[in-house]
Design a protein around this motif. Structure first.
Motif, PDB file in Angstrom:
ATOM      1  N   LEU A 195       2.257   3.260  18.712  1.00  0.00           N
ATOM      2  CA  LEU A 195       2.042   1.867  19.063  1.00  0.00           C
ATOM      3  C   LEU A 195       1.263   1.837  20.368  1.00  0.00           C
ATOM      4  N   LEU A 196      -0.012   1.467  20.300  1.00  0.00           N
ATOM      5  CA  LEU A 196      -0.840   1.460  21.505  1.00  0.00           C
ATOM      6  C   LEU A 196      -0.684   0.130  22.229  1.00  0.00           C
ATOM      7  N   SER A 197      -0.347   0.204  23.500  1.00  0.00           N
ATOM      8  CA  SER A 197      -0.300  -0.996  24.320  1.00  0.00           C
ATOM      9  C   SER A 197      -0.116  -0.608  25.763  1.00  0.00           C
TER      10      SER A 197
ATOM     11  N   VAL B  55       0.854  -1.192   0.000  1.00  0.00           N
ATOM     12  CA  VAL B  55       0.000   0.000   0.000  1.00  0.00           C
ATOM     13  C   VAL B  55       0.888   1.239   0.000  1.00  0.00           C
ATOM     14  N   ASP B  56       0.589   2.152  -0.895  1.00  0.00           N
ATOM     15  CA  ASP B  56       1.512   3.246  -1.155  1.00  0.00           C
ATOM     16  C   ASP B  56       0.735   4.549  -1.353  1.00  0.00           C
ATOM     17  N   VAL B  57       0.501   5.269  -0.267  1.00  0.00           N
ATOM     18  CA  VAL B  57      -0.210   6.547  -0.358  1.00  0.00           C
ATOM     19  C   VAL B  57       0.664   7.613   0.293  1.00  0.00           C
ATOM     20  N   ALA B  58       1.222   8.490  -0.520  1.00  0.00           N
ATOM     21  CA  ALA B  58       2.226   9.437  -0.031  1.00  0.00           C
ATOM     22  C   ALA B  58       1.652  10.424   0.986  1.00  0.00           C
ATOM     23  N   GLU B  59       0.337  10.698   0.910  1.00  0.00           N
ATOM     24  CA  GLU B  59      -0.256  11.684   1.833  1.00  0.00           C
ATOM     25  C   GLU B  59      -0.489  11.110   3.221  1.00  0.00           C
ATOM     26  N   ALA B  60      -0.313   9.798   3.396  1.00  0.00           N
ATOM     27  CA  ALA B  60      -0.554   9.204   4.708  1.00  0.00           C
ATOM     28  C   ALA B  60       0.615   9.536   5.629  1.00  0.00           C
ATOM     29  N   THR B  61       0.309  10.184   6.755  1.00  0.00           N
ATOM     30  CA  THR B  61       1.378  10.622   7.649  1.00  0.00           C
ATOM     31  C   THR B  61       1.234  10.097   9.073  1.00  0.00           C
ATOM     32  N   VAL B  62       0.116   9.452   9.377  1.00  0.00           N
ATOM     33  CA  VAL B  62      -0.057   8.941  10.739  1.00  0.00           C
ATOM     34  C   VAL B  62      -0.513   7.490  10.702  1.00  0.00           C
ATOM     35  N   MET B  63       0.097   6.686  11.571  1.00  0.00           N
ATOM     36  CA  MET B  63      -0.383   5.322  11.757  1.00  0.00           C
ATOM     37  C   MET B  63      -0.578   5.066  13.236  1.00  0.00           C
ATOM     38  N   VAL B  64      -1.734   4.512  13.565  1.00  0.00           N
ATOM     39  CA  VAL B  64      -1.982   4.093  14.943  1.00  0.00           C
ATOM     40  C   VAL B  64      -2.162   2.576  14.926  1.00  0.00           C
ATOM     41  N   VAL B  65      -1.322   1.871  15.676  1.00  0.00           N
ATOM     42  CA  VAL B  65      -1.432   0.412  15.734  1.00  0.00           C
ATOM     43  C   VAL B  65      -2.028   0.022  17.082  1.00  0.00           C
ATOM     44  N   GLU B  66      -3.184  -0.613  17.052  1.00  0.00           N
ATOM     45  CA  GLU B  66      -3.813  -1.019  18.307  1.00  0.00           C
ATOM     46  C   GLU B  66      -3.240  -2.346  18.798  1.00  0.00           C
ATOM     47  N   ASP B  67      -3.197  -2.502  20.101  1.00  0.00           N
ATOM     48  CA  ASP B  67      -2.638  -3.727  20.701  1.00  0.00           C
ATOM     49  C   ASP B  67      -1.325  -4.124  20.040  1.00  0.00           C
ATOM     50  N   ALA B  68      -0.439  -3.149  19.974  1.00  0.00           N
ATOM     51  CA  ALA B  68       0.790  -3.340  19.199  1.00  0.00           C
ATOM     52  C   ALA B  68       1.655  -4.461  19.742  1.00  0.00           C
ATOM     53  N   ASP B  69       1.466  -4.808  21.023  1.00  0.00           N
ATOM     54  CA  ASP B  69       2.293  -5.864  21.608  1.00  0.00           C
ATOM     55  C   ASP B  69       2.045  -7.227  20.974  1.00  0.00           C
ATOM     56  N   ARG B  70       0.939  -7.358  20.219  1.00  0.00           N
ATOM     57  CA  ARG B  70       0.655  -8.657  19.605  1.00  0.00           C
ATOM     58  C   ARG B  70       1.446  -8.891  18.325  1.00  0.00           C
ATOM     59  N   PHE B  71       2.021  -7.832  17.788  1.00  0.00           N
ATOM     60  CA  PHE B  71       2.722  -7.968  16.510  1.00  0.00           C
ATOM     61  C   PHE B  71       4.208  -8.235  16.729  1.00  0.00           C
ATOM     62  N   GLY B  72       4.810  -8.875  15.752  1.00  0.00           N
ATOM     63  CA  GLY B  72       6.249  -9.074  15.796  1.00  0.00           C
ATOM     64  C   GLY B  72       6.983  -7.838  15.297  1.00  0.00           C
ATOM     65  N   ILE B  73       8.279  -7.803  15.544  1.00  0.00           N
ATOM     66  CA  ILE B  73       9.081  -6.649  15.141  1.00  0.00           C
ATOM     67  C   ILE B  73       9.027  -6.414  13.633  1.00  0.00           C
ATOM     68  N   ALA B  74       9.227  -7.476  12.874  1.00  0.00           N
ATOM     69  CA  ALA B  74       9.272  -7.313  11.419  1.00  0.00           C
ATOM     70  C   ALA B  74       7.933  -6.801  10.893  1.00  0.00           C
ATOM     71  N   GLN B  75       6.867  -7.330  11.482  1.00  0.00           N
ATOM     72  CA  GLN B  75       5.546  -6.933  11.019  1.00  0.00           C
ATOM     73  C   GLN B  75       5.266  -5.458  11.335  1.00  0.00           C
ATOM     74  N   LEU B  76       5.619  -5.029  12.545  1.00  0.00           N
ATOM     75  CA  LEU B  76       5.415  -3.628  12.902  1.00  0.00           C
ATOM     76  C   LEU B  76       6.255  -2.717  12.011  1.00  0.00           C
ATOM     77  N   HIS B  77       7.463  -3.160  11.743  1.00  0.00           N
ATOM     78  CA  HIS B  77       8.344  -2.347  10.908  1.00  0.00           C
ATOM     79  C   HIS B  77       7.773  -2.221   9.501  1.00  0.00           C
ATOM     80  N   GLN B  78       7.265  -3.326   8.993  1.00  0.00           N
ATOM     81  CA  GLN B  78       6.657  -3.336   7.664  1.00  0.00           C
ATOM     82  C   GLN B  78       5.413  -2.434   7.650  1.00  0.00           C
TER      83      GLN B  78
END
Ligand code: ADP
Ligand code: MG
Length: 774
Positions: A671-673, A632-655
């Motif tokens: 990263l919400l947790s 997914v490639d949208v240049a205007e996107a400037t904010v990401m909120v990840v809920e329950d971020a502790d459930r994801f792995g490092i590589a996945q969060l980085h991606q």
């Protein structure tokens, strides 16, 4: 002499030292026990291993004497340096070897159950207390000996140690006579109270096995060993199990770790050579110079390059590169030059392309695929999931828009480049058409999942294969796709292979998992990217700050992603919870903003409509599952909120984080947790601390350990018992170098029968057959 030294038994009469080098069948020579011989001896040949003990060992995976000898001590007790209880004071951090004299289980009213032991080390006693570990009573019966690691404190005037770390050394049935013979340094084996095995017993059997074996055959010729600074195998096996001094164990461990890594690297290098030996390559019509010539063609500011090649018509690769709305980075150009050299060369390419999220691997891969197409061949791009395949297909089609290929069969000799998609969702009719197109060559490029591997997929002439996210595919699948280059009559050729990882993996892990591939790294991001400010939001206040940033960015015309909690189960369960989350956010958290929803279970048309609306800005907040992870490639996107971020792995969060910060504006990732602890907390801290994927990959390796990263691949790869991909980088490099050198000189290893024998022992029959067929 101190009191405690006098109390201790003298070193064993026959210290377990290695025999002198150069003796009969001495180290380095072909004499001595081979690992195969040891593998053929059942443990029951050892004194004291009866049927019951053998069964207990078998439960542990130890059946042969080799298994036993490769069960290594977890640590050593140096009796000369070990503290006596009598000399210790309250507050000391201590390690004591003591015997259990009394044991009781207590259960205070409303309190936690506790096990209380009175232990004594011959100089003094201490009370050891375990809370909430009722099984300790069974593990440590009266009469057993164990090592207790912990801090000494007092309770009602008596010395005590609470919840110490325990290594059971001698179970109740270890006889006192045996204890007398113990040397100064005692190995502590991973004991198992459940299986009824204690460290002492294992040590005794190991000692007997060593005594009976005497010397061990060493597959490493002495000059190599000397150059590598490694001890011989006899010394190594004796010293790891029965070091005269603790310091001897280090060199022993290094040698044995080297052996593990060497066997692995040797099998990978041999695999590579075996593939090359039978190879029939496509000599692609592409030159490394095409990468630089594209620059010369591009109009633009700056000093003009000499106008080479301007009078020739552009090749497909050149047209593609020239059509890009950006300049290639230096790293991309360097990678392409290497890849094109491989493609034009006499052997099929086997290359791993590593690059951080957003480093532009797709463009490099496409150029490689087009190099095949411009010579009249076809290209295939395989990805692990349908969602990914669909996303890649869409972006590939957009990037290749307007390109034409020469085709003598059509009027005018040119037709549009044909790209197709093949997944399990492809309809039967569509599939039939596609199979036909691939077989007769009308389809130039295909993007797909495992569906590409089925038997009815045949290519007219498969020239280049790209596999994205390789770590989810096995070696076999790689080979299966490559095999598609040859027709039934074996008339085709082996396609060139480019493997890409979604996020970087540590170099050492890559050498093990992808050790049969050459490696190229994109170590540069396209210019103008701003690092994403990342914060772990733990408190309601910090979470409120995240939503506030999201709001102000949206108010300024930018866009945001909200990533839903990861839900275990099926894609359907995950989709369901994403719908719930979308409704909650729409009703409670962001009721005044234009929200959209994206998950894997939506029909493709609906997904496309949502993405288009998000791109246009009709939707400003996209609530999504991990389907947005890649592509997914949208240049205007400037904010990401990840809920329950502790459930994801490092590589996945980085991606995931790679979806923002793609334009030139400052970007944020929250990263919400609230509850992350331990490893999960370490992951979130690492993400907040750096945006460098290579650095994060190292953290990931440290946190997860090698096992999970390597997975269960070839048999040989689970042979890493002592070697550590973090600690033993230098050994891994040497192992690789030696493997390359020896196979260069002696490809069939005719001069090294012992090495061959060991490899056969550690590999599956099929693998060994493949490596050593002449
Ligand atoms: P990844 O390596 O993570 O797969 P992509 O190939 O998806 O990265 O590229 C990320 C983004 O960067 C895409 O939008 C792509 O078009 C763009 N891109 C690739 N190469 C360059 C470049 N040299 N200059 C500017 N943008 C680039
Ligand atoms: Mg990519």
């Amino acid at each position: 002499m101190t009191r405690s030294a006098a109390r201790r038994p003298a070193p064993a009469a026959e210290p377990p030292a290695a025999p002198a080098p150069g003796g009969p069948g001495g180290p380095g020579g072909p004499g001595g026990r081979t690992l195969r011989k040891l593998a053929e001896l059942p443990v029951t040949t050892l004194v004291g291993v009866g049927e019951k003990k053998a069964a207990a060992l078998a439960e542990w995976g130890v059946e042969s004497v080799l298994d036993l000898l490769t069960t290594y001590p977890r640590r050593y007790i140096d009796r000369s340096r070990q503290a006596d209880l009598a000399d210790l004071a309250v507050g000391d951090q201590a390690v004591v070897l003591a015997e259990v004299r009394r044991s009781q289980v207590l259960r205070a009213r409303r309190g936690r159950p506790r096990v209380e032991l009175s232990v004594h080390d011959g100089t003094a006693g201490v009370t050891v207390v375990f809370f909430n570990q009722p099984w300790r009573a069974k593990q440590l019966p009266v009469g057993s000996q164990a090592l207790f690691f912990g801090k000494l404190d007092t309770f009602r005037g008596a010395l005590q140690m609470v919840n110490p770390v325990v290594d059971l050394v001698v179970g109740v049935d270890g006889s006192a006579g045996d204890r007398e013979r113990t040397g100064r340094v005692v190995p502590v084996y991973p004991a198992s109270a459940k299986a009824g095995l204690d460290s002492w017993e294992i040590g005794r059997w190991v000692a007997e096995a060593l005594r009976r074996a005497g010397t061990f055959a060493d597959p490493l010729p002495e000059p190599w060993r000397v150059r590598l600074g490694l001890v011989d195998r006899t010394t190594a096996l004796w010293h790891i199990h029965a070091p005269g001094a603790v310091a001897d164990a280090g060199p022993a461990r290094r040698r044995l770790a080297f052996d593990e890594l060497f066997r692995l690297q040797l099998s990978l290098v041999l695999r590579r050579r075996a593939t090359e030996r039978d190879a029939r390559a496509v000599r692609h019509q592409v030159s490394p110079l095409q990468v630089t010539s594209v620059r010369a063609r591009r109009p633009g500011p700056g000093p003009a390059d000499p106008p080479v090649l301007l009078d020739q018509p552009a090749t497909l690769v050149e047209s593609f590169l020239a059509s890009l709305p950006f300049e290639l980075t230096v790293a991309q150009r360097r990678a392409l030059a290497v890849i094109f050299a491989d493609l034009a060369g006499p052997l099929p390419m086997h290359r791993l392309l590593q690059g951080d999220v957003g480093s532009g691997k797709t463009v490099v891969a496409l150029a490689a695929l087009l190099a095949a197409v411009q010579g009249g061949h076809q290209g295939a791009l395989m990805v692990p999931t349908e969602v990914l395949a669909e996303q890649h297909f869409a972006s590939v089609r957009a990037l290749l828009e307007g390109l034409e290929v020469g085709d003598p069969a059509v009027l005018g000799g040119r037709r549009p480049l044909q790209v197709s998609l093949l997944t399990n969702r492809t309809t039967a009719a569509e599939r039939t058409r596609l199979h036909q197109g691939l077989a007769d060559g009308r389809v130039d490029l295909v993007v797909g999942t495992h569906a590409l591997l089925t038997d009815d997929v045949r290519f007219a002439s498969l020239g280049v294969v790209v596999i994205d996210e390789q770590h989810r595919f096995g070696v076999e699948q790689r080979a299966a796709l490559r095999a598609k280059g040859r027709g039934e009559g074996d008339e085709g050729a082996d396609p060139d292979l480019l493997v890409m990882t979604a996020t970087p993996i540590p170099r050492t892990a890559a050498m093990v998992v992808f050790g049969d591939l050459d490696m190229t790294v994109l170590d540069e991001l396209p210019p103008g990217r701003s690092p994403v400010a990342t914060a772990w939001a733990r408190t309601p206040l910090e979470e409120a700050a995240a939503w506030a940033t999201l709001r102000s960015e949206v108010a300024a015309g930018r866009r945001a992603y909200v990533v839903c909690p990861l839900v275990e189960g099926s894609e359907r369960v995950e989709a369901r919870s994403a719908v719930d989350e979308f409704e909650r956010l729409s009703a409670e958290v962001l009721p005044d903003l234009a929200l959209g929803l994206l998950h894997g279970q939506m029909p493709a048309s609906e997904k496309e409509a949502t993405m288009a609306a998000f791109r246009r800005g009709d939707i400003s907040v996209l609530v999504a599952t991990t389907v947005i992870e890649v592509g997914v490639d949208v240049a205007e996107a400037t904010v990401m909120v990840v809920e329950d971020a502790d459930r994801f792995g490092i590589a996945q969060l980085h991606q995931l984080r790679g979806r923002v910060g793609r334009g030139d504006r400052p970007s944020w990732c929250y990263l919400l947790s609230e509850s992350a602890e331990g490893d999960a907390a370490a992951r979130l801290e690492a993400l907040a601390a750096t945006t460098d994927g290579f650095e994060l990959a190292e953290v990931d390796l440290r946190l997860r350990g090698e096992g999970t990263i390597l997975g269960s691949r070839q048999k040989g790869q689970s042979d890493l018992r002592l070697a550590s991909l973090q600690r033993d980088r230098d050994l891994l490099d040497s192992a690789r170098d030696v493997a390359e050198a020896v196979t260069e000189e002696d490809p069939a290893l005719d001069e090294h029968p012992l090495l061959v024998d060991e490899l056969r022992l550690f590999l599956t029959d099929d693998e060994a057959e493949f490596l050593f067929k002449s």
